[in-house]
Design an enzyme around this catalytic site. Structure first.
Site, PDB file in Angstrom:
ATOM      1  N   SER A 191       0.788  -1.225   0.000  1.00  0.00           N
ATOM      2  CA  SER A 191       0.000   0.000   0.000  1.00  0.00           C
ATOM      3  C   SER A 191       0.826   1.284   0.000  1.00  0.00           C
ATOM      4  O   SER A 191       0.286   2.337  -0.283  1.00  0.00           O
ATOM      5  CB  SER A 191      -0.937  -0.004   1.200  1.00  0.00           C
ATOM      6  OG  SER A 191      -0.192   0.022   2.390  1.00  0.00           O
ATOM      7  N   HIS A 219      -5.654  -4.633  -0.991  1.00  0.00           N
ATOM      8  CA  HIS A 219      -5.600  -3.515  -1.939  1.00  0.00           C
ATOM      9  C   HIS A 219      -5.738  -4.005  -3.382  1.00  0.00           C
ATOM     10  O   HIS A 219      -5.195  -3.379  -4.297  1.00  0.00           O
ATOM     11  CB  HIS A 219      -4.298  -2.723  -1.764  1.00  0.00           C
ATOM     12  CG  HIS A 219      -4.305  -1.846  -0.545  1.00  0.00           C
ATOM     13  ND1 HIS A 219      -4.940  -0.622  -0.503  1.00  0.00           N
ATOM     14  CD2 HIS A 219      -3.789  -2.046   0.692  1.00  0.00           C
ATOM     15  CE1 HIS A 219      -4.788  -0.084   0.691  1.00  0.00           C
ATOM     16  NE2 HIS A 219      -4.099  -0.924   1.439  1.00  0.00           N
ATOM     17  N   LYS A 250     -12.405  -2.258   1.989  1.00  0.00           N
ATOM     18  CA  LYS A 250     -11.775  -1.327   1.041  1.00  0.00           C
ATOM     19  C   LYS A 250     -12.628  -1.300  -0.236  1.00  0.00           C
ATOM     20  O   LYS A 250     -13.752  -0.822  -0.190  1.00  0.00           O
ATOM     21  CB  LYS A 250     -10.310  -1.715   0.828  1.00  0.00           C
ATOM     22  CG  LYS A 250      -9.492  -1.412   2.096  1.00  0.00           C
ATOM     23  CD  LYS A 250      -8.018  -1.728   1.987  1.00  0.00           C
ATOM     24  CE  LYS A 250      -7.288  -1.264   3.235  1.00  0.00           C
ATOM     25  NZ  LYS A 250      -6.469  -2.311   3.871  1.00  0.00           N
TER      26      LYS A 250
HETATM   27  C1  LIG Z   1      -6.172  -2.766   5.252  1.00  0.00           C
HETATM   28  C2  LIG Z   1      -5.354  -3.990   5.267  1.00  0.00           C
HETATM   29  C3  LIG Z   1      -5.598  -5.008   6.212  1.00  0.00           C
HETATM   30  C4  LIG Z   1      -6.621  -4.867   7.293  1.00  0.00           C
HETATM   31  O1  LIG Z   1      -7.915  -4.929   6.760  1.00  0.00           O
HETATM   32  P1  LIG Z   1      -9.153  -4.733   7.775  1.00  0.00           P
HETATM   33  O2  LIG Z   1     -10.274  -5.504   7.132  1.00  0.00           O
HETATM   34  O3  LIG Z   1      -9.408  -3.271   7.848  1.00  0.00           O
HETATM   35  O4  LIG Z   1      -8.748  -5.308   9.080  1.00  0.00           O
HETATM   36  C5  LIG Z   1      -4.849  -6.166   6.114  1.00  0.00           C
HETATM   37  N1  LIG Z   1      -3.885  -6.324   5.175  1.00  0.00           N
HETATM   38  C6  LIG Z   1      -3.620  -5.346   4.270  1.00  0.00           C
HETATM   39  C7  LIG Z   1      -2.564  -5.563   3.242  1.00  0.00           C
HETATM   40  C8  LIG Z   1      -4.337  -4.149   4.286  1.00  0.00           C
HETATM   41  O5  LIG Z   1      -4.057  -3.200   3.410  1.00  0.00           O
END
Ligand SMILES: *Cc1c(COP(=O)(O)O)cnc(C)c1O
Length: 407
Positions: A191, A219, A250
């Site tokens: 990210s 992502h 997301k």
């Molecule tokens: C955002 C993210 C998470 C966490 O996701 P949530 O559902 O908000 O707990 C885990 N791994 C990666 C790579 C992320 O970008």
């Protein structure tokens, strides 16, 4: 001082040192739903309308009418909550349908839902791997993967970020050490840089050393690859990755919830032994119902991910033409490199004055001398929004002497 007084004094010292290091995090208050236009509450009590370029709302589904309506419908038909973990009385027909639909979408046999992807990763490694096994992890993997790996007893190997020769070194060492099973695990997309893992090469390496391959698709799910299945589709290894974890928080709607998707027996064992699944509440029906509507939308049409891809291509080209350095690539995360931390902070602040909400990242979140503004594209952005952002970057970058020679 009593022990307790010294404890609270210690916490205040810690907080002071976070502030002194310039690392203190503030929450920005937003008074609207998520979207291209949001209204932020400023510290002086006034509000400001801005264009949002820092949400993970890649497909614009966070406030999509069909998604919101599906959440309302599930609330009416299935209630607000279940007051139970899955295996007591927290599994509705909706949960089973969503697990089946995610499996179909991701090209796997079965799927298990979690309250968050953080929990999916946190509860993944410990049930599957013992001390005779090895887990091999990218040095820049997400915090939840790092924590999940910490909780398991497997031998731990780490390779330099995205470095396939170093991954092979780890595979060789693990095999030479005589371990039983090897799991290689990576973020599908990282990210900070928008770097896309080389899953095709990784699959070939894993096959050569008889290792399993797992990816975190937070992502990527919903938009990477021609039909949005994810990084495995983008890299031509759809259906050939052993374990996929991801988030509903997301691109896939943006509320919350996570999942692990894999072979039937992997998911079956996780349902028996994965602690965040066993000891934490089920995902709320409204989120599950809305997630089903998200999958209907994405399986019905690629229009949203296509628009995101167009927006990404346009913005990457236009911001480069304006004179900025970006990390090259294909992802909707566009890091605009400023290098200097103070300049990055000034640029983000000036952008906000110009009505564009973007965030600066600097050490320790990224390496020293690599400060940047991370701009995130969304399918809710229209061309006019992107033009407005490029114009504001051009103005602010010129004022700050970051582009166009001497300002
Ligand atoms: C955002 C993210 C998470 C966490 O996701 P949530 O559902 O908000 O707990 C885990 N791994 C990666 C790579 C992320 O970008």
């Amino acid at each position: 001082m009593t022990i307790n007084a010294s404890f609270y004094a210690h916490l205040n010292n810690e907080l002071d040192s976070i502030r002194a290091a310039g690392l203190y995090k503030f929450e920005r208050i937003i008074a609207t739903p998520q979207g291209a236009h949001i209204r932020i509450c400023k510290p002086d009590g006034t509000q400001q309308d801005v264009l949002n370029f820092c949400a993970n709302n890649y497909l614009g589904l966070s406030s999509h009418p069909q998604v919101v309506e599906a959440a309302h419908e599930a609330l009416r038909t299935h209630g607000y909550g279940l007051s139970s973990v899955r295996f007591i009385c927290g599994t509705q027909d909706l949960h089973k349908t969503l697990e089946a639909r995610l499996s179909r979408f991701l090209g796997t046999e079965d799927t298990i839902l979690y309250a968050a992807a953080f929990d999916a990763n946190g509860g993944l490694f410990e049930p599957l791997l013992g001390e005779q096994d090895a887990v091999i992890s990218d040095a820049l993997n997400h915090a939840s993967i790092i924590d999940g790996i910490r909780l398991c007893k497997a031998q731990k190997y780490r390779y330099a970020h995205n470095d396939m020769a170093d991954l092979e070194r780890c595979l060789k060492e693990a095999r030479a050490a005589g371990v039983r099973h090897i799991l290689v695990f990576t973020d599908g997309v990282f990210s900070m840089d928008g770097t896309v893992a080389q899953l095709d090469t990784m699959r070939a390496l894993c096959d050569r050393y008889d290792a399993l391959l797992g990816i975190d698709e937070c992502h990527a799910s919903g938009f990477m690859g021609k039909t949005g299945r994810g990084t495995h589709e983008f890299r031509g290894v759809y259906g050939k990755v052993d374990i996929v974890t991801g988030t509903l928080g997301k691109a896939l709607g943006g509320a919350s919830g996570g999942f692990t998707s894999a072979r039937r027996e992997v998911v079956e064992l996780l349902r028996q032994r994965s602690r965040p699944y066993l000891f934490s509440n089920t995902v709320a029906p409204s989120i599950v119902g809305a997630s089903l509507a998200v999958l209907d939308l994405l399986e019905g049409s690629t229009a949203l991910r296509d628009k995101l891809e167009d927006n990404t291509r346009y913005f990457r080209q236009a911001i480069t033409a304006a004179g900025f350095d970006i990390k090259p690539g294909d992802h909707a995360i566009v890091p605009i490199m400023v290098y200097d931390a103070v300049a990055a902070q000034k640029l983000a602040a000036r952008m906000l004055e110009l009505g564009i909400y973007v965030v600066g990242f600097f050490f320790p979140v990224v390496p020293k001398g690599q400060a940047r503004i991370r701009v995130q594209m969304s399918a809710v952005h229209d061309r006019a929004h992107l033009e407005q952002a490029v114009a504001a970057f051009t103005q602010a970058g010129t004022e700050l002497g970051l582009i166009g020679g001497k300002a």
